[in-house]
Design a protein around this motif. Structure first.
Motif, PDB file in Angstrom:
ATOM      1  N   THR A 209       0.755  -1.307  -0.345  1.00  0.00           N
ATOM      2  CA  THR A 209       0.188   0.068  -0.279  1.00  0.00           C
ATOM      3  C   THR A 209       0.817   1.252  -0.151  1.00  0.00           C
ATOM      4  O   THR A 209       0.506   2.244  -0.128  1.00  0.00           O
ATOM      5  CB  THR A 209      -0.611   0.493   1.270  1.00  0.00           C
ATOM      6  OG1 THR A 209      -0.244   0.165   2.521  1.00  0.00           O
ATOM      7  CG2 THR A 209      -1.968  -1.063   1.589  1.00  0.00           C
ATOM      8  N   ALA A 210       2.397   1.372   0.564  1.00  0.00           N
ATOM      9  CA  ALA A 210       3.123   2.291   0.659  1.00  0.00           C
ATOM     10  C   ALA A 210       3.692   1.761  -0.663  1.00  0.00           C
ATOM     11  O   ALA A 210       5.333   3.050  -0.121  1.00  0.00           O
ATOM     12  CB  ALA A 210       3.572   2.616   1.780  1.00  0.00           C
ATOM     13  N   PHE A 216       0.001   1.817  -5.614  1.00  0.00           N
ATOM     14  CA  PHE A 216      -0.614   0.633  -5.098  1.00  0.00           C
ATOM     15  C   PHE A 216      -1.406   0.820  -6.410  1.00  0.00           C
ATOM     16  O   PHE A 216      -2.027  -0.653  -6.570  1.00  0.00           O
ATOM     17  CB  PHE A 216      -1.334   0.981  -4.344  1.00  0.00           C
ATOM     18  CG  PHE A 216      -2.402  -0.309  -3.693  1.00  0.00           C
ATOM     19  CD1 PHE A 216      -1.349  -1.732  -3.473  1.00  0.00           C
ATOM     20  CD2 PHE A 216      -3.374   0.063  -3.339  1.00  0.00           C
ATOM     21  CE1 PHE A 216      -2.376  -2.492  -2.840  1.00  0.00           C
ATOM     22  CE2 PHE A 216      -3.756  -0.939  -2.877  1.00  0.00           C
ATOM     23  CZ  PHE A 216      -3.428  -2.373  -1.876  1.00  0.00           C
ATOM     24  N   GLY A 217      -2.594   1.624  -6.642  1.00  0.00           N
ATOM     25  CA  GLY A 217      -2.912   1.804  -7.230  1.00  0.00           C
ATOM     26  C   GLY A 217      -3.091   0.702  -9.133  1.00  0.00           C
ATOM     27  O   GLY A 217      -3.917   1.033  -9.961  1.00  0.00           O
ATOM     28  N   GLU A 236      -2.198 -10.040  -2.876  1.00  0.00           N
ATOM     29  CA  GLU A 236      -1.864 -10.209  -1.408  1.00  0.00           C
ATOM     30  C   GLU A 236      -1.672  -8.837  -1.069  1.00  0.00           C
ATOM     31  O   GLU A 236      -0.679  -8.601  -2.034  1.00  0.00           O
ATOM     32  CB  GLU A 236      -0.550 -10.924  -1.271  1.00  0.00           C
ATOM     33  CG  GLU A 236       0.718 -10.955   0.141  1.00  0.00           C
ATOM     34  CD  GLU A 236      -0.121 -11.734   1.154  1.00  0.00           C
ATOM     35  OE1 GLU A 236       0.370 -11.544   2.228  1.00  0.00           O
ATOM     36  OE2 GLU A 236      -1.166 -12.374   0.522  1.00  0.00           O
ATOM     37  N   VAL A 237      -2.004  -8.148  -0.175  1.00  0.00           N
ATOM     38  CA  VAL A 237      -1.368  -6.619   0.027  1.00  0.00           C
ATOM     39  C   VAL A 237      -1.202  -6.330   0.970  1.00  0.00           C
ATOM     40  O   VAL A 237      -1.181  -6.916   2.386  1.00  0.00           O
ATOM     41  CB  VAL A 237      -3.231  -6.108   0.150  1.00  0.00           C
ATOM     42  CG1 VAL A 237      -3.356  -4.645   1.176  1.00  0.00           C
ATOM     43  CG2 VAL A 237      -4.140  -6.236  -0.793  1.00  0.00           C
ATOM     44  N   ILE A 238      -0.003  -6.336   1.117  1.00  0.00           N
ATOM     45  CA  ILE A 238       1.467  -5.891   1.966  1.00  0.00           C
ATOM     46  C   ILE A 238       1.460  -4.091   2.567  1.00  0.00           C
ATOM     47  O   ILE A 238       1.008  -3.369   1.847  1.00  0.00           O
ATOM     48  CB  ILE A 238       2.668  -5.744   1.361  1.00  0.00           C
ATOM     49  CG1 ILE A 238       2.736  -7.263   0.832  1.00  0.00           C
ATOM     50  CG2 ILE A 238       3.805  -5.264   2.168  1.00  0.00           C
ATOM     51  CD1 ILE A 238       3.759  -7.531   0.106  1.00  0.00           C
ATOM     52  N   GLU A 239       1.179  -4.253   3.343  1.00  0.00           N
ATOM     53  CA  GLU A 239       0.860  -3.110   4.684  1.00  0.00           C
ATOM     54  C   GLU A 239       2.384  -1.800   4.525  1.00  0.00           C
ATOM     55  O   GLU A 239       2.562  -2.466   5.226  1.00  0.00           O
ATOM     56  CB  GLU A 239       0.083  -3.215   5.991  1.00  0.00           C
ATOM     57  CG  GLU A 239      -1.422  -4.008   5.738  1.00  0.00           C
ATOM     58  CD  GLU A 239      -2.648  -3.067   4.703  1.00  0.00           C
ATOM     59  OE1 GLU A 239      -1.981  -1.822   4.572  1.00  0.00           O
ATOM     60  OE2 GLU A 239      -3.162  -3.262   4.226  1.00  0.00           O
ATOM     61  N   GLN A 241       4.789  -1.127   3.740  1.00  0.00           N
ATOM     62  CA  GLN A 241       6.336  -1.201   3.211  1.00  0.00           C
ATOM     63  C   GLN A 241       6.635  -0.583   1.965  1.00  0.00           C
ATOM     64  O   GLN A 241       6.001  -0.459   1.075  1.00  0.00           O
ATOM     65  CB  GLN A 241       6.891  -2.541   2.410  1.00  0.00           C
ATOM     66  CG  GLN A 241       6.470  -3.545   3.680  1.00  0.00           C
ATOM     67  CD  GLN A 241       7.141  -3.254   5.247  1.00  0.00           C
ATOM     68  OE1 GLN A 241       8.636  -3.162   5.124  1.00  0.00           O
ATOM     69  NE2 GLN A 241       6.936  -3.229   6.273  1.00  0.00           N
ATOM     70  N   SER A 242       8.177   0.175   2.156  1.00  0.00           N
ATOM     71  CA  SER A 242       8.116   0.515   0.601  1.00  0.00           C
ATOM     72  C   SER A 242       8.455  -0.612  -0.738  1.00  0.00           C
ATOM     73  O   SER A 242       8.290  -1.736  -0.784  1.00  0.00           O
ATOM     74  CB  SER A 242       9.417   1.173   0.819  1.00  0.00           C
ATOM     75  OG  SER A 242      10.556  -0.189   1.272  1.00  0.00           O
ATOM     76  N   HIS A 243       8.842   0.219  -1.604  1.00  0.00           N
ATOM     77  CA  HIS A 243       9.434  -0.871  -3.079  1.00  0.00           C
ATOM     78  C   HIS A 243      10.470  -1.831  -2.318  1.00  0.00           C
ATOM     79  O   HIS A 243       9.403  -3.056  -2.495  1.00  0.00           O
ATOM     80  CB  HIS A 243       9.211  -0.783  -3.857  1.00  0.00           C
ATOM     81  CG  HIS A 243       9.386  -0.752  -5.097  1.00  0.00           C
ATOM     82  ND1 HIS A 243       8.644  -1.244  -6.119  1.00  0.00           N
ATOM     83  CD2 HIS A 243      10.543  -1.444  -6.567  1.00  0.00           C
ATOM     84  CE1 HIS A 243       8.593  -2.161  -6.881  1.00  0.00           C
ATOM     85  NE2 HIS A 243       9.828  -2.032  -7.033  1.00  0.00           N
TER      86      HIS A 243
END
Length: 267
Positions: A209-210, A216-217, A236-239, A241-243
């Motif tokens: 998401t970050a 993330f879009g 799988e959504v990772i909350e 975290q940077s790229h």
């Protein structure tokens, strides 16, 4: 054992000035069209039960991916692994500086839906050439005796965009494919309605998401388009975290996905 492209021998001293001039004149050609190394780790068991092709991101290398997946390769001795390497290319957004890349980047900013790199026209033909090379790698695995349905494509960042491009333009159904922190290029989006690797196919999309390099879009749009085309998508959504930091959790989820598709051969 891993296979790499051998280095050229140094020319005799008397020929060095002429050779240097010729090399300078052909520099752009070499950078744009010379094929990069390919690391191959054949199955230690015959016949192989699966084939995995892993595509790294911008400025990364097949050697780095092979190292981080060393334990996974050891746990799956009946799988064949291929790690293609992107050629060094002069990137437009970085003032022509050389980076290992599957395609060009026109924009220094983040990749987002509608941005120049999301809508890449591939005017230099690099994505097309890279896709053709990965198509050949898939065919090599099939020629070795591994059926299409036992092959998976995995890619991270720009490698994820290429993995989607290849999967969706293949005429045969793969076992599954994974896009980690990547996006769908125009060619991939155009192929969605008719692709056997969309309707009914297994796909894993991992994204943070970050993400500070690929918004993330891009993942939301990817999942929506794949689901509309009938793919069996796992998101799988990772909350937060940077790229870069999202790669480790995405990789763990990717390995679990492959285990689910092909079975755990470690028992």
């Amino acid at each position: 054992m891993p296979l790499t492209r051998p280095r050229d021998r140094a020319p005799p001293a008397a020929k060095r000035p002429k050779r240097a001039a010729a090399a300078a004149a052909s520099q752009a050609w070499r950078h744009e069209f010379e094929e990069a190394p390919l690391l191959v780790f054949p199955s230690l068991v015959r016949p192989a039960t699966a084939g995995i092709i892993c595509l790294h991101g911008l400025a990364d290398s097949p050697e780095a991916w092979a190292r981080v997946l060393e334990d996974a390769r050891a746990r799956h001795p009946s799988w064949s692994w291929m790690f293609p390497g992107a050629p060094e290319r002069p990137i437009t957004a970085f003032e022509g500086k050389l980076h290992a890349a599957w395609g060009d980047f026109d924009d220094e900013g983040i990749v987002r839906v509608g941005s120049a790199d999301y809508e890449s026209s591939d005017r230099r033909g690099w994505y097309a050439a890279s896709a053709a090379r990965v198509h050949r790698a898939v065919c090599d695995l099939v020629d070795s005796g591994i059926p299409y349905e036992r092959i998976a494509l995995v890619g991270a960042s720009q490698g994820g965009a290429l993995a989607a491009h290849v999967a969706l333009t293949l005429r045969e159904r793969l076992g599954g494919w994974v896009i980690m922190s990547g996006w769908l290029l125009p060619e991939a989006r155009l192929a969605l309605p008719r692709s056997p690797n969309a309707r009914g196919a297994r796909v894993l999309v991992c994204h943070s998401t970050a993400d500070d390099e690929v918004e993330f879009g891009c993942a939301r749009e990817c999942v929506q388009l794949l689901q509309k085309a009938g793919a069996r998508v796992e998101f799988e959504v990772i909350e937060g975290q940077s790229h870069a930091n999202a790669e480790a959790p995405a990789r763990r989820r990717m390995l679990a996905f492959l285990d689910d598709i092909f079975g755990d051969d470690t028992a």
